[in-house]
Design a protein around this motif. Structure first.
Motif, short mmCIF file in Angstrom:
data_model
loop_
_atom_site.label_atom_id
_atom_site.label_comp_id
_atom_site.label_asym_id
_atom_site.label_seq_id
_atom_site.Cartn_x
_atom_site.Cartn_y
_atom_site.Cartn_z
N GLY A 65 24.99 52.43 12.00
CA GLY A 65 23.59 52.36 11.58
C GLY A 65 22.72 52.85 12.71
O GLY A 65 22.83 52.38 13.85
N LYS A 66 21.85 53.81 12.41
CA LYS A 66 21.08 54.47 13.45
C LYS A 66 19.67 54.77 12.96
O LYS A 66 19.47 55.19 11.82
CB LYS A 66 21.77 55.78 13.87
N GLY A 67 18.68 54.56 13.81
CA GLY A 67 17.32 54.94 13.50
C GLY A 67 17.15 56.45 13.57
O GLY A 67 18.09 57.20 13.80
N LYS A 75 21.10 60.98 9.02
CA LYS A 75 21.98 59.96 8.45
C LYS A 75 21.66 58.61 9.08
O LYS A 75 21.94 58.38 10.25
CB LYS A 75 23.45 60.32 8.70
N LEU A 76 21.09 57.70 8.28
CA LEU A 76 20.81 56.35 8.77
C LEU A 76 22.08 55.54 8.86
O LEU A 76 22.29 54.78 9.80
CB LEU A 76 19.80 55.66 7.87
N VAL A 91 30.15 44.98 4.22
CA VAL A 91 29.60 45.39 5.51
C VAL A 91 28.09 45.20 5.44
O VAL A 91 27.45 45.59 4.44
CB VAL A 91 29.94 46.85 5.83
N TYR A 92 27.53 44.56 6.47
CA TYR A 92 26.11 44.25 6.49
C TYR A 92 25.44 44.96 7.67
O TYR A 92 26.01 45.06 8.78
CB TYR A 92 25.88 42.74 6.64
N PHE A 93 24.22 45.42 7.44
CA PHE A 93 23.39 45.97 8.50
C PHE A 93 22.07 45.21 8.52
O PHE A 93 21.47 44.99 7.46
CB PHE A 93 23.11 47.46 8.29
N LEU A 94 21.64 44.84 9.72
CA LEU A 94 20.38 44.12 9.88
C LEU A 94 19.42 45.02 10.64
O LEU A 94 19.74 45.51 11.73
CB LEU A 94 20.61 42.81 10.65
#
Length: 1493
Positions: free
Chosen positions: A171-173, A181-182, A229-232
């Motif tokens: 996960g990337k800003g 690609k976020l 899979v979780y992204f915060l």
């Protein structure tokens, strides 16, 4: 280390925790990411430009450098392509660090080269497993923007063929030059068209280009749980709305197309105040927290094994406050299902989907909408359970005994610990990994072992701690062996302790047997207890069992419960005690009541005692008989009448003091109860004159004795008592000056100024009466009065007339003019003259005018002479200008020639020096540097500067002890060594000595050196003593507002101890690193000095760095090459270069240097032990410094040189060793007559006669002569520049060797500098400059300057005075470089300062960089330092004269014996250890005394 995985943190307040880091690792660049391999426990740090590999103790195992790299923001890798322009070295910020356990690799992604990643070996990060920068944009993983965060989690991917691949989800800003690609899935192996790190899923519209720049994402955490899979992250709501909202997104782990991607908004705090996530942690809540969350009704049903998302958030980027919120994963998943259902239902935006679609396609499908987001009304709400001021940036959770603990970190690097109720705790056990900006630390999470009793153990409510009852200590449950037994371990949150409710009887006699009944509040059962008493007495006690107590003591049943203790010292206190005791008058002891021995025992108020002394007042100096009464003395059958015959009292500086004395039983020496108090007084103290004496209280019966001129007791002055006091004597008047108008109080100081205020009859000053201020009168010594002075009176002014142009001095005459001050005087002409309070009208001033001259006469008379003057001036100026220009050109030409000459000389001599040093360098490469062994090194550093020098007993090691006493003395010295190892004794010992005025600076230095040798076997203990004394010294300087003066000079024992400590710890560094450049510098100076003439008598040289040692005359000389044979050592000839102006002794030194070059100086023959024979033909001639052929100039005799003997180039000389050292000229036949002739006049000189130098210094000639002399001297100073330029490389090499933090820095330096930095932070008035001064005083000035000025402390060499003069200049330059003070130089500055003025700034920067580099190094722990010191002790202690040092130290103990004994007697800690008795026994053995011991 175990991972922390629980929290206990609801419904309560919070307090900050400050913990002490047990383990620490520092990076020279900021640390970006930290991960740990759960299998090996290794820790990996991703820092700017470096990846570190640490073991579990945070010790560095390996590192790999990742930057700086040549790169440009717009560059597409590889940078070697033509498309990469304007590249520059750029730092590589670590963006991602992830452990890939299946193939033992570490995933590393940085900010360079568009975020390309690499794989490193987990066992050794220096080994790169994979890296490629040529695969294109598909492998760009991270962001090149510093502010864009990257998170990732390991996973697996199954393709349509059923093959499983290891992948990681990222996960990337968004950055301006980043991939859009976020969220991406990156493969970790090459497969068909896929390459390592390629994004293998291209399906989600979340990654569409228009979406990404509009909604700015800030990812904070990624995790997986139960197939998801979780992204915060936080996200803004549009390009114009900068307000952030926190979201958690979820997708199925086995979703190959991101069809299941769904978002949920998370609100934290009231009104979603804490809307921007900062950090998160996922863990099980533990039993108690789960119960509390369920009972609150806000989280649904939560069980202990469920997972909870713990999140810290802040109001956007505002760091004013932060909060912790909790979200059970069950409720998150339920809310996500609600969102999906809403989207799939008719009420949502999408309709026409079957109702069972959600169950059939839990991970979405290609025909279902994706991705799914939620409206704000679907947001998951959570209460802020913790609110803290400041910005919280980290969170970790642990569970202990079903209770949950939260650990929170903030932006300042502080760690907080909280539990339910929010008490704060910290300690040792499991460790929480804390990442600071520049360091990595392991912080303890509990301190159970620091709690010493049950109450302090349970009071913090710490879930980690409890009271282990049967072991009597505070522990974790797992550390208490009987924790599972009922009440065997009392847990802190239950707030219970074992408590004795009652015990009977309350007191017992130590002589009788009794049963003790104890009632406990908490029942403890075990078959047999062992209770430990206060006096270390052990007894087996069964509850309600009759048994004998072996002593009266403080009884401890896991907690300390005090039982009354019998302490009886005197008869009165014995019989008055509540225990029913009686006093035995024979042995003076207090016993239990026993009616069978009543004849020798007394009870009640029948104690023998003495009281009522008479007289009570005892004058000093007069023998007085004191009587007193005794009562209850019938118990003594025989009592001598004369119990006390004579008592000598002493009186301090007070006028009187109370004295208490006792009467003793003559047979036993025991004191009998007495209240014999008398007052000892002195008439003379405080009564220095007659008036004061007569004013004394009549009870003292003091009189003024005229003959003695002092106040004494009346019986000491029978005939000379004065009835009248002498006349008053005035010693001072305060103030001496005052305003002219008076009105001030004046004090008269003196003696015999009366006894009563009424004795002062009148006071007048210059006839003016004054007012006596009686209320301030002090008997005999001072009188106060109020002064009123008369105004000054002016009578005349002279002269009456003056020049109109002014400039006339006016004199005013009158009366009382000296009573005014300068500020009271004001004079004006034409108006009023004001003088003090007086004013006089002067009137107008009139000036006489002459007859006017016509203008046509005045103008020519003025202009014509002016024109003539101008013409003459122009002519003179032009002539002078031409002359000055010619002189300037001449001087310029001379300076250019001089500059060229100096430049050529430097170049030539540097080339010659390098050629000469080449052979020497080859010797160095063969390991021929004559380093001193450790013992000789320490002997010279510690004791060579002492008054006895090389003959000091510590260097010779010889003690004059009779053979019969050696065994006793040796045993006593071993006991003294043990006594020195008592910190209490040693601190008292040192402080007592430093408190004595005769313990001067030289004694302190010598004492500290003795102490260093005596304690060398325990350098860890020596270091602890040094730290303790330094802390006290530092406190004294800081409190006195002069912290910069600390460590400047060796004025205390501890300052010399520090110097010796540095010398010990840096010995190996000298041998390994700094010794070689220092030796080369010494050799280069010596060689350069000996290339030119050196005056053997005045110790001045042609080539030197020191202007005071510069040979000012041009001495004619030439270089000779001598062919030297050594008698008895074969026909080999050694060529030796000398000067024809060298004395014979100088020639011998150079020959010995060349012939015995492979031997250290101490093993070479000395000049006086060899003779030199010149063989010009068949006969030989013995050369000597003085003989009958020596030239005489008046009463002066010139020392013989080779030129005197007319020795030519390539002459052959024979060097012979003589058995007995004699003067060389004694070899002649008439040696006795020749010696007598030479000794008639001892005025000898070599190159320059000393009287000529004195005449030159004292010469008083014309200014031209003086300037000529100065010019000649300054021309000679160019030699300093020549020598400096020749030696510059060697000076620079030495400075770099000791001021380079990039090389190996001895651990002692880092350890001590960190100690200074740590202490500086504790004091407000210690700034960075002060710390710099402390470091400079402790290392460069205290150690390096000493070593630089004294090479013979390190090497087996001889340092001549002319070499020492040059070394002193370099040492002074080194000192100047270490100071913060800017040295302002001028033409009048010393030549030594000007010589290195250009280089000082460079050297200062070296010092600053050195200190900064050390500060950024990895800290040296106490354990590592102690290990190093222990190794030094083990290696070298047996070589030192430890016994001699102990013997010499005892001499100080013997000299100041009484003071040391008094200090120990006044110290309770020393009394408890019986240190006084131990010292007395040692004294008895060492001094062979028969004592009462």
């Amino acid at each position: 280390k175990k991972k922390l995985s629980a929290i206990h943190c609801v419904f309560a307040d919070f307090t900050v925790v400050f913990t002490e880091a047990l383990l620490d690792f520092s990076s020279i660049t900021p640390i970006n990411n930290v991960v740990q391999d759960p299998r090996s426990g290794r820790v990996y740090l991703g820092a700017v430009n470096t990846i570190y590999q640490l073991d579990e103790a945070l010790r560095e195992e390996a590192r790999t450098v990742t930057g700086p790299k040549e790169d440009a923001r717009t560059c597409t890798p590889p940078v070697s392509t033509p498309y990469c322009q304007d590249t520059k070295p750029s730092p590589n910020v670590n963006k991602l660090l992830l452990v890939h356990p299946s193939n033992d690799s570490l995933i590393v992604c940085g900010s360079r080269y568009r975020g390309i990643c690499s794989l490193l070996n987990l066992s050794n990060v220096e080994q790169q497993l994979y890296y490629s920068d040529s695969k294109g944009e598909r492998t760009y993983v991270a962001s090149i923007e510093d502010g864009v965060a990257v998170v990732a989690v390991m996973s697996t991917y199954i393709n349509k063929d059923g093959n499983t691949f290891n992948v990681f989800l990222v996960g990337k800003g968004y950055g301006s030059l980043d991939s859009s690609k976020l969220i991406s899935t990156r493969i970790l192996q090459d497969y068909r068209d896929w390459v390592v790190f390629e994004s293998i899923i291209e399906a989600s519209t979340v990654q569409a280009t228009p979406f990404v720049p509009k909604y700015l994402h800030d990812f904070r955490h990624a995790f997986k749980e139960e197939g998801f899979v979780y992204f915060l992250f936080s996200r803004t709501m549009g390009s114009t709305d900068n307000k952030n909202f926190t979201f958690v997104s979820r997708l199925c782990e086995d979703d190959p197309h991101y069809y299941s991607y769904t978002e949920l908004q998370l609100n934290c705090g009231p009104g979603n105040r804490y809307n921007k996530v900062q950090a998160a942690y996922v863990a099980s809540p533990g039993k108690e927290l789960a119960r509390g969350m369920t009972e609150s009704g806000q989280y649904g049903k939560v069980l202990a094994w469920h997972k909870v998302l713990f999140m810290v958030a802040s109001p956007d980027d505002d760091g004013a406050d932060s909060a912790l919120c909790m979200y059970p994963l069950n409720t998150i998943n339920e809310r996500l299902v609600d969102i999906i259902s809403a989207c799939y239902s008719d009420s949502g935006k999408i309709a026409g989907i079957p109702k069972d679609t959600l169950n059939n396609y839990k991970c979405g499908a290609d025909f279902l909408p994706s991705p799914l987001a939620s409206k704000p009304e679907f947001a998951q709400q959570a209460k802020a359970v913790i609110i803290r001021r400041g910005l919280l940036t980290a969170v970790a959770i642990a569970v202990e005994n079903d209770h949950t603990i939260a650990f929170l970190g903030n932006s300042l690097g502080e760690v907080y610990k909280a539990r339910r109720g929010w008490n704060v705790m910290c300690g040792s056990g499991w460790f929480l990994e804390v990442c600071k900006v520049m360091s990595r630390e392991s912080v303890p999470v509990q301190t159970c072992h620091l709690k010493t009793d049950c109450q302090s153990c349970v009071s913090p409510w710490d879930p980690y701690c409890g009271w282990c009852v049967l072991e009597g200590r505070c522990t974790r449950r797992s550390d208490c062996r009987r924790a599972e037994e009922k009440n065997g371990w009392l847990w802190s949150p239950k707030q219970q302790c074992v408590k004795i409710v009652s015990f009977n009887p309350p007191n017992l006699s130590s002589c009788d047997k009794w049963a003790l009944f104890i009632r406990l509040q908490i029942y403890i059962y075990h078959q047999q207890y062992r209770f430990y008493c206060y006096r270390n007495t052990i007894m087996d006690l069964h509850v309600l069992k009759r048994d004998c107590l072996p002593g009266v003591c403080v009884l401890c049943v896991c907690v300390r419960v005090r039982v009354r203790v019998r302490v009886c010292i005197r008869c009165l206190s014995c019989v008055a005690s509540p225990w029913g005791c009686q006093w035995n008058t024979q042995d003076h002891t207090c016993r239990d009541k026993d009616d069978t021995v009543i004849s020798i025992c007394v009870q009640g108020a029948r104690c023998p005692q003495f009281e009522n002394p008479d007289p009570v007042l005892i004058p000093v100096g007069f023998k007085t008989t004191i009587g007193f009464e005794g009562i209850n003395l019938d118990v003594y059958q025989v009592l001598e009448k004369k119990i006390v015959s004579y008592i000598a009292f002493s009186l301090d500086k007070s006028q009187e003091t109370n004295v208490l004395f006792y009467v003793k039983d003559k047979q036993t020496g025991k004191k009998i109860d007495s209240t014999l108090n008398v007052t000892l007084y002195s008439c003379s103290l405080g009564r220095e004159d007659c008036s004061l004496c007569k004013n004394a209280d009549p009870k003292y019966r003091c009189v003024w004795c005229v003959k003695r001129k002092s106040c004494v007791y009346e019986k000491l002055c029978t005939n000379d008592q004065g009835t009248e006091c002498p006349d008053p004597h005035i010693t001072d008047i305060i103030p001496r000056y005052g305003p002219v108008r008076g009105g001030i109080s004046v004090t008269i100081k003196g003696s015999n100024l009366g006894i009563h205020k009424e004795d002062i009859k009148a006071i007048s000053v210059v006839g003016v009466p004054c007012i006596h201020q009686e209320n301030k009168y002090a008997v005999s010594t001072s009188v106060f009065y109020y002064l009123i002075l008369q105004d000054p009176i002016a009578r005349s002014v002279h002269p009456a007339n003056g020049s109109k142009a002014g400039g006339t001095v006016i004199t005013i005459s009158g009366f009382n003019l000296d009573t005014a001050t300068r500020e009271d005087i004001a004079v004006t002409v034409g108006g009023v003259i004001k003088f003090g309070n007086g004013e006089w009208v002067v009137g107008s001033v009139h000036y006489e005018s002459n007859n006017e001259v016509p203008l046509f006469i005045i103008i020519p008379a003025v202009i014509i002479p002016m024109l003539l003057i101008i013409l003459v001036s122009v002519y003179c100026y032009r002539r002078k200008s031409q002359q000055a220009e010619r002189e300037y050109e001449k001087v310029k030409h001379q300076l250019e020639n001089l500059e060229e000459s100096v430049r050529d000389r430097c170049k030539k001599e540097f080339t010659d020096l390098m050629i000469e040093m080449e052979d020497h360098t080859n010797e160095l490469s063969e390991g021929r540097i004559p380093f001193l062994d450790y013992k000789t090194y320490t002997d010279r550093v510690f004791f060579l500067p002492s008054k006895d020098g090389a003959n000091d007993v510590m260097i010779t090691g010889k003690l004059d002890i009779p053979e019969a006493r050696k065994a006793i003395v040796g045993q006593a010295l071993n006991q003294f060594s043990n006594l020195l190892n008592s910190k209490t004794f040693l601190i008292n010992f040192i402080k007592t000595l430093e408190g004595r005025p005769d313990f001067n600076a030289r004694a302190k230095v010598y004492f500290a050196s003795l102490l260093t040798v005596a304690l060398h076997g325990k350098l860890e203990y020596y270091t602890d003593i040094m730290r303790t004394l330094l802390l006290e010294l530092m406190g004294n300087y800081v409190d006195s507002k002069n912290p910069k003066l600390m460590l400047r000079r060796s004025e205390t024992v501890v300052e010399r101890m520090l110097c010796n400590w540095m010398s010990i710890c840096l010995y190996q560094f000298l041998k390994d690193s700094a010794g070689e450049p220092l030796y080369k510098l010494f050799r280069a100076i010596k060689h350069q000095t000996e290339k030119g003439p050196v005056d053997a008598r005045v110790k001045k040289a042609k080539y030197t760095l020191n202007d005071t040692g510069l040979l000012g005359d041009d001495v004619e000389y030439c270089v000779l090459t001598l062919q030297v044979l050594v008698h008895g050592e074969g026909p080999d000839v050694t060529p030796v270069k000398v000067l024809n102006c060298d004395t014979v002794s100088q020639v011998k030194e150079k020959i010995i240097e060349a012939v015995y070059r492979n031997l250290p100086y101490s093993q070479r023959p000395k000049v006086d032990s060899v003779s030199l024979e010149w063989r010009p033909g068949s006969t030989g001639q013995i050369l000597s410094d003085l003989d009958l052929t020596s030239q005489k100039e008046g009463r002066w005799r010139r020392i013989n040189t080779l030129a005197h003997y007319n020795v030519r180039d390539n002459a052959t000389l024979v060097l012979s060793i003589v058995l007995h050292t004699q003067q060389n000229y004694d070899q002649n036949q008439d040696n006795q007559e020749e010696r007598n002739a030479l000794l008639e006049d001892d005025k000898v000189f070599h190159l320059v006669r000393p009287d000529e130098l004195d005449e030159m210094k004292s010469k008083r000639g014309s200014m031209k002569d003086k300037s000529m002399t100065k010019a000649i001297t300054e021309i000679y100073l160019t030699r300093l520049l020549s020598v400096k330029g020749t030696l510059q490389q060697f000076v620079d090499d030495f400075f770099r060797s000791v001021l380079c933090s990039g090389a190996v820095v001895p651990p002692a330096i880092k350890y001590f500098f960190d100690f200074l930095d740590e202490q500086a932070l504790k004091h407000d008035n210690v700034d960075e400059e002060t710390v710099h001064i402390w470091k400079t005083n402790s290392l460069p000035l205290r150690f390096w300057v000493n070593i630089l000025k004294n090479p013979h402390f390190t090497f087996d060499v001889h340092v001549t005075e002319v070499v020492d003069a040059s070394l002193s200049v370099i040492a002074q330059t080194f000192m100047d470089a270490c100071t913060k003070t800017e040295h302002k130089l001028s033409r009048d500055s010393p030549s030594n300062k000007l010589l290195y003025a250009k280089e000082i700034s460079t050297y200062k920067k070296m010092v600053d960089d050195y200190y900064k580099g050390i500060r950024q190094m990895v800290s040296v722990s106490d354990q590592d330092m102690n290990t190093h010191l222990a190794e030094v002790s083990r290696t070298h202690t047996d070589k030192l004269n430890t016994q001699v040092a102990l013997h010499q130290l005892y001499q100080y103990a013997s000299k100041y014996y009484d003071g040391i004994i008094q200090s120990l007697d006044e110290d309770p800690a020393a009394q408890s250890k019986q240190l006084t008795l131990r010292l007395q026994r040692i004294a008895a053995a060492l001094e062979n005394k028969v004592t009462d011991l």
